[in-house]
Design a protein around this motif. Structure first.
Motif: not given
Length: 79
Positions: A38-39, A41-43, A45, A48, A50, A52, A55-56
């Motif tokens: 998760d982390n 993926t968040k950094i 990304l 906004l 996308t 999620f 992508y994850k």
């Protein structure tokens, strides 16, 4: 670190896996920021809007490839 990245650039053949590897090297020493899927993926990304979950999934595939090719090890507390 630089030689590991250069080696990966030559052998991986996967842009996403290479980006994930570089990201892992960047956050390796950041205290209080676990390198969970998760982390990461968040950094990483790109925008906004996308998708999620999709992508994850791509990030997870890249992580699996990095583990399979022995660039990283999966920790006991990781997803």
């Amino acid at each position: 670190v630089q030689s590991d990245i250069q080696q990966a650039e030559k052998t991986l053949g996967d842009d996403m896996a290479l980006k994930v590897l570089k990201t892992l090297f960047m956050i390796k020493y950041v205290k209080g920021f676990p390198s969970t899927t998760d982390n990461i993926t968040k950094i990483m990304l790109p925008t906004l809007d996308t998708d999620f979950p999709e992508y994850k999934s791509r990030i997870q595939e890249a992580l699996n490839k990095l583990v399979h090719t022995s660039y990283i090890e999966k920790g006991a507390n990781e997803e």
